[in-house]
Design a protein around this motif. Structure first.
Motif, short mmCIF file in Angstrom:
data_model
loop_
_atom_site.label_atom_id
_atom_site.label_comp_id
_atom_site.label_asym_id
_atom_site.label_seq_id
_atom_site.Cartn_x
_atom_site.Cartn_y
_atom_site.Cartn_z
N ASP A 190 0.83 -1.22 0.00
CA ASP A 190 0.00 0.00 0.00
C ASP A 190 0.86 1.26 0.00
OD1 ASP A 190 -2.29 -1.52 0.00
OD2 ASP A 190 -2.44 -1.55 2.19
N LYS A 191 1.91 1.25 0.79
CA LYS A 191 2.82 2.39 0.85
C LYS A 191 3.54 2.58 -0.48
CE LYS A 191 6.75 4.20 3.45
NZ LYS A 191 7.71 3.92 4.55
N ASP A 192 4.01 1.47 -1.05
CA ASP A 192 4.71 1.56 -2.35
C ASP A 192 3.77 2.04 -3.44
OD1 ASP A 192 6.93 0.62 -1.06
OD2 ASP A 192 6.64 -1.47 -1.69
N TYR A 193 2.53 1.56 -3.42
CA TYR A 193 1.57 2.00 -4.43
C TYR A 193 1.29 3.50 -4.30
CZ TYR A 193 -2.95 2.76 -6.66
OH TYR A 193 -3.97 3.27 -7.43
N ARG A 194 1.13 3.97 -3.08
CA ARG A 194 0.89 5.40 -2.87
C ARG A 194 2.08 6.23 -3.35
NH1 ARG A 194 -0.79 4.72 1.69
NH2 ARG A 194 1.14 5.00 2.89
N HIS A 195 3.30 5.75 -3.07
CA HIS A 195 4.50 6.47 -3.51
C HIS A 195 4.57 6.52 -5.05
CE1 HIS A 195 8.65 7.83 -3.60
NE2 HIS A 195 8.92 6.85 -4.44
N CYS A 196 4.30 5.38 -5.70
CA CYS A 196 4.33 5.36 -7.17
C CYS A 196 3.24 6.23 -7.77
CB CYS A 196 4.20 3.91 -7.67
SG CYS A 196 5.61 2.86 -7.28
N LEU A 197 2.07 6.23 -7.14
CA LEU A 197 0.97 7.06 -7.64
C LEU A 197 1.33 8.54 -7.55
CD1 LEU A 197 -1.94 7.24 -8.68
CD2 LEU A 197 -2.71 7.25 -6.30
N ILE A 198 1.93 8.94 -6.43
CA ILE A 198 2.35 10.35 -6.28
C ILE A 198 3.41 10.71 -7.32
CG2 ILE A 198 3.52 11.96 -4.73
CD1 ILE A 198 2.18 10.50 -2.40
N GLU A 199 4.36 9.80 -7.53
CA GLU A 199 5.41 10.05 -8.52
C GLU A 199 4.83 10.17 -9.93
OE1 GLU A 199 9.64 8.05 -10.02
OE2 GLU A 199 8.47 7.15 -8.41
N MET A 200 3.86 9.30 -10.26
CA MET A 200 3.24 9.34 -11.59
C MET A 200 2.47 10.65 -11.79
SD MET A 200 0.31 6.89 -13.22
CE MET A 200 -0.92 7.74 -12.24
N LYS A 201 1.69 11.05 -10.79
CA LYS A 201 0.92 12.29 -10.90
C LYS A 201 1.84 13.50 -11.00
CE LYS A 201 -3.22 10.58 -10.81
NZ LYS A 201 -4.11 10.70 -12.01
N THR A 202 2.94 13.47 -10.23
CA THR A 202 3.90 14.58 -10.30
C THR A 202 4.54 14.66 -11.68
OG1 THR A 202 4.36 14.27 -7.94
CG2 THR A 202 5.93 15.57 -9.21
N THR A 203 4.87 13.49 -12.23
CA THR A 203 5.46 13.47 -13.58
C THR A 203 4.48 13.99 -14.62
OG1 THR A 203 6.80 11.55 -12.93
CG2 THR A 203 6.60 12.01 -15.28
N GLU A 204 3.21 13.61 -14.49
CA GLU A 204 2.20 14.11 -15.43
C GLU A 204 2.08 15.63 -15.36
OE1 GLU A 204 -1.39 12.08 -14.49
OE2 GLU A 204 -0.82 10.21 -15.52
N LEU A 205 2.08 16.18 -14.15
CA LEU A 205 2.00 17.63 -14.01
C LEU A 205 3.24 18.31 -14.58
CD1 LEU A 205 0.52 17.87 -10.39
CD2 LEU A 205 -0.68 18.28 -12.55
N ALA A 206 4.42 17.68 -14.36
CA ALA A 206 5.66 18.25 -14.89
C ALA A 206 5.65 18.24 -16.42
CB ALA A 206 6.86 17.48 -14.37
N CYS A 207 5.17 17.13 -16.99
CA CYS A 207 5.09 17.06 -18.46
C CYS A 207 4.12 18.11 -19.01
CB CYS A 207 4.66 15.65 -18.88
SG CYS A 207 5.90 14.37 -18.58
N GLU A 208 3.01 18.31 -18.31
CA GLU A 208 2.05 19.32 -18.73
C GLU A 208 2.67 20.72 -18.68
OE1 GLU A 208 -2.46 20.89 -17.52
OE2 GLU A 208 -1.55 19.14 -16.52
N ASP A 209 3.42 21.00 -17.61
CA ASP A 209 4.09 22.31 -17.50
C ASP A 209 5.15 22.46 -18.59
OD1 ASP A 209 2.53 22.92 -15.34
OD2 ASP A 209 4.02 22.32 -13.85
N LEU A 210 5.90 21.38 -18.86
CA LEU A 210 6.92 21.46 -19.91
C LEU A 210 6.28 21.72 -21.26
CD1 LEU A 210 9.35 18.56 -18.91
CD2 LEU A 210 9.80 21.01 -18.80
N GLY A 211 5.11 21.12 -21.50
CA GLY A 211 4.41 21.40 -22.75
C GLY A 211 4.03 22.87 -22.87
N LYS A 212 3.57 23.46 -21.77
CA LYS A 212 3.23 24.89 -21.79
C LYS A 212 4.48 25.74 -22.02
CE LYS A 212 -0.71 24.38 -18.62
NZ LYS A 212 -1.24 24.75 -17.30
N TYR A 213 5.59 25.40 -21.34
CA TYR A 213 6.82 26.15 -21.51
C TYR A 213 7.34 26.03 -22.94
CZ TYR A 213 6.76 26.21 -16.40
OH TYR A 213 6.40 26.37 -15.10
N TYR A 214 7.23 24.81 -23.50
CA TYR A 214 7.70 24.61 -24.88
C TYR A 214 6.92 25.50 -25.86
CZ TYR A 214 8.18 22.40 -29.44
OH TYR A 214 8.38 22.17 -30.78
#
Length: 305
Positions: A102-126
């Motif tokens: 459960d802890k590992d799943y929560r950590h991976c989920l947070i990492e995935m969501k953070t990566t998605e937000l970062a990719c979205e921001d990079l798209g805007k910056y690009y």
């Protein structure tokens, strides 16, 4: 129909048993019980109606029953397999390797969501950077063409070309943008590609003017401009006009720190024309001595006169 079928089967069984009981048994209570069951079955059979089931309908019901039983057995087998898988999964989840799942799943989920937000921001910056580059490119092209027009009209003495410009054709494919540059000559608003339509002198003058315009636009912090045999294929009138343009450039850039204009030429008249600028007082002459070694001497421009 099913109820009637059951009554028929039961009545037949009772009817076949009753004669044997009457001859083989003296138990009156048992015989009475069988008789009552027979009467009850006959009554139920009368209630169900006179129409009976033929053999085909009974056989069809049997086949349907067998088919449903087969499906039931299959589903029951699948159910048992699912139960076994559930039990195996529970055992795995209870093991040490899945203890913190459960802890590992929560950590991976947070990492995935953070990566998605970062990719979205990079798209805007690009997109923002891309728009800024497009705007910067357009501004610089306008500035380059303005300088080219000023230098051409101040230098070229012919009447067949009013001015020249650089055109940039944009090609976009697979999220990639490329620019194809070409030089056009303009006469009374009509544009033609210069490639294959201009003389050698026009080519030389065009290349020199474009180099000066590029240096004026992008090399303000670079104080060196080098020209190698710039008067090749130019007639005398264009040589004088080009020398005047260089003199004006020297005067405009004289306040720039460490500005240097390096001209390599065999045309001494061109050097004299450059000497009209108060900032060009001498030149360096490269010759070979009797031993074949190169020597460099400093000479005043006034000595050429």
């Amino acid at each position: 129909k099913t109820r009637k079928c059951r009554c028929v089967f039961s009545l037949a069984r009772v009817s076949g048993t009753l004669p044997w009981l009457q001859t083989a048994s003296t138990d009156a209570a048992c015989q009475q019980k069988i008789m009552l069951e027979k009467e009850d079955l006959e009554k139920n059979l009368e209630e169900t109606g006179d129409e009976g089931l033929d053999d085909n309908e009974i056989e069809a019901k049997r086949k349907e029953h067998a088919k449903l039983k087969t499906q039931f057995d299959k589903l029951n087998g699948k159910l048992e397999e699912l139960r076994r898988q559930i039990e195996d999964s529970r055992k795995k989840l209870a093991s040490q390797s899945y203890k913190s799942v459960d802890k590992d799943y929560r950590h991976c989920l947070i990492e995935m969501k953070t990566t998605e937000l970062a990719c979205e921001d990079l798209g805007k910056y690009y997109k923002a950077v891309d728009r800024a580059l497009m705007r910067y490119h357009s501004m610089k092209m306008e500035e380059i063409n303005r300088i080219i027009k000023e230098l051409w009209q101040a230098t070229y003495s012919g009447q067949d070309i009013d001015t020249i410009e650089i055109r940039s054709d944009v090609t976009e494919e697979k999220n990639r943008r490329t620019y194809d540059y070409r030089v056009v000559m303009i006469k009374q608003g009509v544009e033609l590609d210069m490639r294959g339509r201009c003389s050698a002198g026009q080519k030389v003058l065009c290349s020199l003017i474009i180099r000066l315009a590029l240096a004026e636009t992008f090399c303000l912090n670079c104080g060196i401009i080098a020209l190698d045999e710039p008067t090749t294929n130019l007639d005398r009138h264009n040589v004088e006009a080009f020398a005047l343009a260089l003199v004006n450039l020297i005067n405009m850039r004289s306040q720039q720190r460490q500005f240097q204009l390096i001209v390599i030429t065999h045309d001494e008249e061109f050097v004299q024309l450059l000497g009209r600028s108060e900032h060009a007082e001498y030149f360096w002459r490269v010759t070979k001595n009797e031993q074949g070694h190169s020597t460099i001497t400093r000479n005043d421009i006034s000595s050429l006169g």
